[in-house]
Each structure stands twice: as structure tokens, then as C-alpha cells.
Scaffold this motif. Structure first.
Motif, PDB file in Angstrom:
ATOM      1  N   THR A  45       0.831  -1.197   0.000  1.00 26.48           N
ATOM      2  CA  THR A  45       0.000   0.000   0.000  1.00 26.48           C
ATOM      3  C   THR A  45       0.869   1.252   0.000  1.00 26.48           C
ATOM      4  OG1 THR A  45      -0.147   0.299   2.397  1.00 26.48           O
ATOM      5  CG2 THR A  45      -1.652  -1.291   1.395  1.00 26.48           C
ATOM      6  N   GLY A  46       0.240   2.362  -0.358  1.00 30.60           N
ATOM      7  CA  GLY A  46       0.946   3.635  -0.389  1.00 30.60           C
ATOM      8  C   GLY A  46       0.361   4.532  -1.443  1.00 30.60           C
ATOM      9  N   PRO A  47       0.697   5.812  -1.413  1.00 30.43           N
ATOM     10  CA  PRO A  47       0.157   6.752  -2.403  1.00 30.43           C
ATOM     11  C   PRO A  47       0.716   6.500  -3.792  1.00 30.43           C
ATOM     12  CG  PRO A  47       1.822   7.814  -1.044  1.00 30.43           C
ATOM     13  CD  PRO A  47       1.579   6.477  -0.437  1.00 30.43           C
ATOM     14  N   THR A  48       0.092   7.089  -4.787  1.00 25.43           N
ATOM     15  CA  THR A  48       0.584   6.995  -6.157  1.00 25.43           C
ATOM     16  C   THR A  48       2.021   7.505  -6.236  1.00 25.43           C
ATOM     17  OG1 THR A  48      -1.645   7.334  -7.024  1.00 25.43           O
ATOM     18  CG2 THR A  48       0.187   7.752  -8.531  1.00 25.43           C
ATOM     19  N   GLY A  49       2.874   6.766  -6.928  1.00 23.23           N
ATOM     20  CA  GLY A  49       4.262   7.180  -7.082  1.00 23.23           C
ATOM     21  C   GLY A  49       5.144   6.870  -5.894  1.00 23.23           C
ATOM     22  N   SER A  50       4.707   5.965  -5.016  1.00 26.69           N
ATOM     23  CA  SER A  50       5.495   5.663  -3.818  1.00 26.69           C
ATOM     24  C   SER A  50       6.420   4.465  -4.006  1.00 26.69           C
ATOM     25  CB  SER A  50       4.563   5.413  -2.627  1.00 26.69           C
ATOM     26  OG  SER A  50       3.690   4.321  -2.876  1.00 26.69           O
ATOM     27  N   GLY A  51       6.443   3.888  -5.210  1.00 23.91           N
ATOM     28  CA  GLY A  51       7.369   2.788  -5.476  1.00 23.91           C
ATOM     29  C   GLY A  51       6.795   1.405  -5.255  1.00 23.91           C
ATOM     30  N   LYS A  52       5.472   1.297  -5.209  1.00 22.25           N
ATOM     31  CA  LYS A  52       4.855  -0.018  -4.961  1.00 22.25           C
ATOM     32  C   LYS A  52       5.221  -1.023  -6.058  1.00 22.25           C
ATOM     33  CE  LYS A  52       0.618   1.629  -4.789  1.00 22.25           C
ATOM     34  NZ  LYS A  52       0.878   3.088  -4.881  1.00 22.25           N
ATOM     35  N   THR A  53       5.171  -0.585  -7.314  1.00 23.95           N
ATOM     36  CA  THR A  53       5.499  -1.482  -8.417  1.00 23.95           C
ATOM     37  C   THR A  53       6.954  -1.935  -8.339  1.00 23.95           C
ATOM     38  OG1 THR A  53       3.842  -0.463  -9.856  1.00 23.95           O
ATOM     39  CG2 THR A  53       5.580  -1.720 -10.925  1.00 23.95           C
ATOM     40  N   THR A  54       7.846  -1.028  -7.971  1.00 23.40           N
ATOM     41  CA  THR A  54       9.260  -1.379  -7.825  1.00 23.40           C
ATOM     42  C   THR A  54       9.439  -2.476  -6.775  1.00 23.40           C
ATOM     43  OG1 THR A  54       9.957   0.860  -8.451  1.00 23.40           O
ATOM     44  CG2 THR A  54      11.551  -0.487  -7.245  1.00 23.40           C
ATOM     45  N   ARG A  94      15.835   9.007  -4.460  1.00 23.07           N
ATOM     46  CA  ARG A  94      14.900   8.722  -3.374  1.00 23.07           C
ATOM     47  C   ARG A  94      15.056   7.285  -2.897  1.00 23.07           C
ATOM     48  NH1 ARG A  94       9.090  10.345  -5.542  1.00 23.07           N
ATOM     49  NH2 ARG A  94       9.866   9.288  -7.410  1.00 23.07           N
ATOM     50  N   THR A  95      14.630   7.052  -1.683  1.00 23.52           N
ATOM     51  CA  THR A  95      14.664   5.716  -1.117  1.00 23.52           C
ATOM     52  C   THR A  95      13.340   5.430  -0.430  1.00 23.52           C
ATOM     53  OG1 THR A  95      15.925   4.198   0.287  1.00 23.52           O
ATOM     54  CG2 THR A  95      15.612   6.426   1.121  1.00 23.52           C
ATOM     55  N   GLY A  96      13.028   4.168  -0.258  1.00 25.77           N
ATOM     56  CA  GLY A  96      11.764   3.798   0.347  1.00 25.77           C
ATOM     57  C   GLY A  96      11.800   3.847   1.862  1.00 25.77           C
ATOM     58  N   VAL A  97      10.654   4.183   2.437  1.00 28.39           N
ATOM     59  CA  VAL A  97      10.444   4.102   3.882  1.00 28.39           C
ATOM     60  C   VAL A  97       9.289   3.131   4.083  1.00 28.39           C
ATOM     61  CG1 VAL A  97       9.860   5.343   5.986  1.00 28.39           C
ATOM     62  CG2 VAL A  97      11.217   6.464   4.207  1.00 28.39           C
ATOM     63  N   PHE A  98       9.496   2.086   4.874  1.00 24.92           N
ATOM     64  CA  PHE A  98       8.558   0.973   4.924  1.00 24.92           C
ATOM     65  C   PHE A  98       7.993   0.738   6.319  1.00 24.92           C
ATOM     66  CE2 PHE A  98      11.366   0.270   1.374  1.00 24.92           C
ATOM     67  CZ  PHE A  98      10.538  -0.237   0.378  1.00 24.92           C
ATOM     68  N   SER A  99       6.776   0.190   6.334  1.00 28.14           N
ATOM     69  CA  SER A  99       6.144  -0.303   7.544  1.00 28.14           C
ATOM     70  C   SER A  99       5.515  -1.643   7.192  1.00 28.14           C
ATOM     71  CB  SER A  99       5.074   0.674   8.033  1.00 28.14           C
ATOM     72  OG  SER A  99       4.340   0.127   9.110  1.00 28.14           O
ATOM     73  N   LEU A 100       5.822  -2.697   7.970  1.00 29.57           N
ATOM     74  CA  LEU A 100       5.343  -4.040   7.661  1.00 29.57           C
ATOM     75  C   LEU A 100       4.483  -4.588   8.800  1.00 29.57           C
ATOM     76  CD1 LEU A 100       8.063  -3.719   5.902  1.00 29.57           C
ATOM     77  CD2 LEU A 100       8.082  -6.206   5.895  1.00 29.57           C
ATOM     78  N   LEU A 101       3.409  -5.239   8.418  1.00 30.72           N
ATOM     79  CA  LEU A 101       2.565  -5.930   9.378  1.00 30.72           C
ATOM     80  C   LEU A 101       2.266  -7.330   8.851  1.00 30.72           C
ATOM     81  CD1 LEU A 101      -0.120  -3.279  10.409  1.00 30.72           C
ATOM     82  CD2 LEU A 101       1.752  -4.142  11.819  1.00 30.72           C
ATOM     83  N   SER A 102       2.438  -8.324   9.709  1.00 32.56           N
ATOM     84  CA  SER A 102       2.021  -9.662   9.320  1.00 32.56           C
ATOM     85  C   SER A 102       0.510  -9.784   9.503  1.00 32.56           C
ATOM     86  CB  SER A 102       2.745 -10.712  10.168  1.00 32.56           C
ATOM     87  OG  SER A 102       2.500 -10.500  11.535  1.00 32.56           O
ATOM     88  N   GLY A 103      -0.092 -10.782   8.908  1.00 32.17           N
ATOM     89  CA  GLY A 103      -1.533 -10.917   8.914  1.00 32.17           C
ATOM     90  C   GLY A 103      -2.189 -10.790  10.286  1.00 32.17           C
ATOM     91  N   PRO A 104      -1.783 -11.573  11.286  1.00 33.90           N
ATOM     92  CA  PRO A 104      -2.427 -11.487  12.595  1.00 33.90           C
ATOM     93  C   PRO A 104      -2.356 -10.092  13.213  1.00 33.90           C
ATOM     94  CG  PRO A 104      -1.109 -13.474  12.428  1.00 33.90           C
ATOM     95  CD  PRO A 104      -0.791 -12.658  11.214  1.00 33.90           C
ATOM     96  N   LYS A 105      -1.248  -9.382  13.014  1.00 36.48           N
ATOM     97  CA  LYS A 105      -1.133  -8.027  13.553  1.00 36.48           C
ATOM     98  C   LYS A 105      -2.085  -7.076  12.841  1.00 36.48           C
ATOM     99  CE  LYS A 105       3.665  -8.431  15.040  1.00 36.48           C
ATOM    100  NZ  LYS A 105       5.038  -7.916  14.883  1.00 36.48           N
TER     101      LYS A 105
END
Length: 292
Positions: free
Chosen positions: A140-149, A277-288
């Protein structure tokens, strides 16, 4: 015509030199503005005389096979220039047609997962997520945030000869060797949902759905994840925690989300001091994600 061809070539070449992601050709009352998006920020290029507007628009349309007689409706096309893939979008505005040219270099090296900007802990977490044999992983993320990359880097890492990987995208931004890629075509009725149904009859192991935009696509994707496929897709949410809420609001049953969601990656891009630019990430596993 030669002057217009040279002028357009110069505009695109400058975008390539700047490593711009997009070129905006914007008609104004008395001139035509050129802007380049570089590292996420628009910057001005040359200002063209108003009399160059009509022939420039016509030249772009001819180059990518669009209807030069149609100026009242948006159009989309694709072409190439000096080894760079072009995505063209036109819209009618008050002072004429605005055109955005997206630049996608096929020969630009796709980054591996280790160079996207994840911390060591996030990278380990994400690799555990993508090692799953079934379920759905959403970026997830806004348009142009590098999701496809991020997704292309993921498929590149998972691309073994034993795996049948198929994508349905709009558009196909890069050609991935050894992966079956399908381009959405709304004119012929090839939507995400229809393409995804067909993919499921092709004995896939891993499926990438470029974007979940509607309930039908979401239902097919999650049911594919429930029946032994590993599915990747993107979703427009503000953060990882709101992903489950968004799916439920779309009409997905909570039990289906609970049974299939492997994890969520939320990302955005920030500028680096040395440029780029570089990515800034936040990850959540399914149960969380489900307990948020």
C-alpha cells in the motif's frame, strides 16, 4: 514538421537526462508549459510558443497511435523513444489538451529487495512473508510511492524455473524475463477481474494483480489466495493498519481476509541527501493487521 519532431525529441531527451519519471506538457492561455517530475518534485522546463501547441500534440498522438481528430475525450497510448518506453495520457483542459509522458527505461536495472530501503529486520520479515506458499500480500501507499518497484523486486527474487508466475497489470511497466505478463485492455474487455479468472486456469503458483480497484477483483484475488496460490497486489490506503478496514469496506467478508492475508507492506519515498529517493517501509504480518 521537422522542427516539431526535433522539438519533441529534445523535450523527451531532456527528461531522460534528468532521469524524470514524467513529463507534463501543459497548455496555458498564451504559452505551453513543460515540467519534469524529478525525484518526486515537478520542476519547470522550457516555455513554448502557443502556436507550437497543436502540432506538438498531433505529433505525440501520431507517435503512439492515438486519434488526432479526438480532442474532447481523454486518451492513453504507449510508444518508445531511444530505448525508453513511453506511456502517454491526454486530457482536455480549458486551454487545450494536456499531455503527460511517463518515462520507463527498460534498460534501467531493477533494484533487488536489499536495495529498496528496508532495514535489515524489515527485510528478514518481508522475506518470511514472501516465502509463503499461499495467501495474499498487499503493498500500500500513495501513487508514485514505489509499490510497483517493490513488487517487481519481489517477483525477481521468487522467479525460479519451478514456479509459474503470471501478472495482470495496467500498465506493464517493465518486462520481466521468465514471467508471463498480461496488459489490461479495457477496450477489448480485458479487465483485472477477467484476466485474473483466466490466469487461474493457467496453473499458476504466484500471481501479481497490479491493483485491487473493485470488489469483484478483490473477491477473485482473495479466493485465489485461499485455494493454494500466492497472490501479490496493491491497494490504496494511508497505512498498513487500515488495509483490513478498506477490504471489509469494499465488501470482502472478514473470514476471507482472516484466512488469506499473509501481510501488508506500507511504503512511501523520501529524498536522499545525495540525490535520488529511497523507500520508507512499515510491515505488518496478517495477525497483527487483523488485530489493529
Amino acid at each position: 514538421m521537422k522542427d516539431i519532431v526535433d522539438q519533441l525529441n529534445g523535450i523527451i531527451d531532456e527528461g531522460i537526462r534528468l532521469r524524470a519519471s514524467d513529463i507534463h506538457i501543459e497548455p496555458r492561455d498564451k504559452f505551453v508549459s513543460i515540467r519534469y517530475r524529478v525525484d518526486g518534485t515537478l520542476q519547470y522546463g522550457p516555455r513554448l510558443d502557443k502556436d507550437a501547441q497543436a502540432p506538438l500534440v498531433s505529433r505525440i498522438k501520431v507517435m503512439v497511435g492515438l486519434d488526432i481528430a479526438e480532442s474532447r475525450l481523454p486518451q492513453d497510448g504507449r510508444g518508445k523513444h531511444s530505448g525508453v518506453d513511453l506511456r502517454i495520457s491526454t486530457i482536455p483542459t480549458l486551454f487545450g489538451e494536456k499531455i503527460v509522458i511517463r518515462l520507463l527505461e527498460f534498460n534501467r536495472t531493477l533494484l533487488p529487495l536489499s536495495e529498496l530501503g528496508m532495514t535489515e529486520g524489515q527485510l528478514d520479515h518481508y522475506r518470511r512473508m514472501i516465502a509463503s506458499h499461499s495467501g495474499i500480500i498487499l503493498v500500500t501507499g500513495p501513487t508514485g510511492s514505489g509499490k510497483t518497484t517493490t513488487l517487481y523486486a519481489t517477483l525477481k527474487e521468487l522467479n525460479y524455473k519451478e514456479k509459474n508466475i503470471t501478472t495482470i497489470e495496467d500498465p506493464v511497466e517493465y518486462q520481466l524475463f521468465g514471467i508471463n505478463q498480461i496488459q489490461v485492455n479495457y477496450k477489448t474487455g480485458l479487465t483485472f477481474a477477467r484476466g485474473l479468472r483466466s490466469i487461474l486456469r493457467q496453473d499458476p503458483d504466484i500471481i501479481l494483480v497490479g491493483e485491487i480497484r473493485d470488489l469483484e477483483t478483490a473477491q477473485i484475488a482473495l479466493r485465489a489466495a485461499l485455494t493454494g496460490h500466492l497472490v501479490f497486489s496493491t491497494l490504496h490506503t494511508n497505512d498498513a493498519e487500515s488495509t483490513v478496514t478498506r477490504l471489509v469496506e469494499m465488501g470482502i467478508e472478514e473470514y476471507l481476509v482472516s484466512a488469506t492475508l499473509v501481510g501488508v507492506v506500507a511504503q512511501m519515498l523520501r529524498k536522499k541527501p545525495g540525490g535520488g529517493r529511497t523507500g520508507v517501509f512499515s510491515l505488518l504480518s496478517g495477525p497483527k493487521a487483523l488485530s489493529s
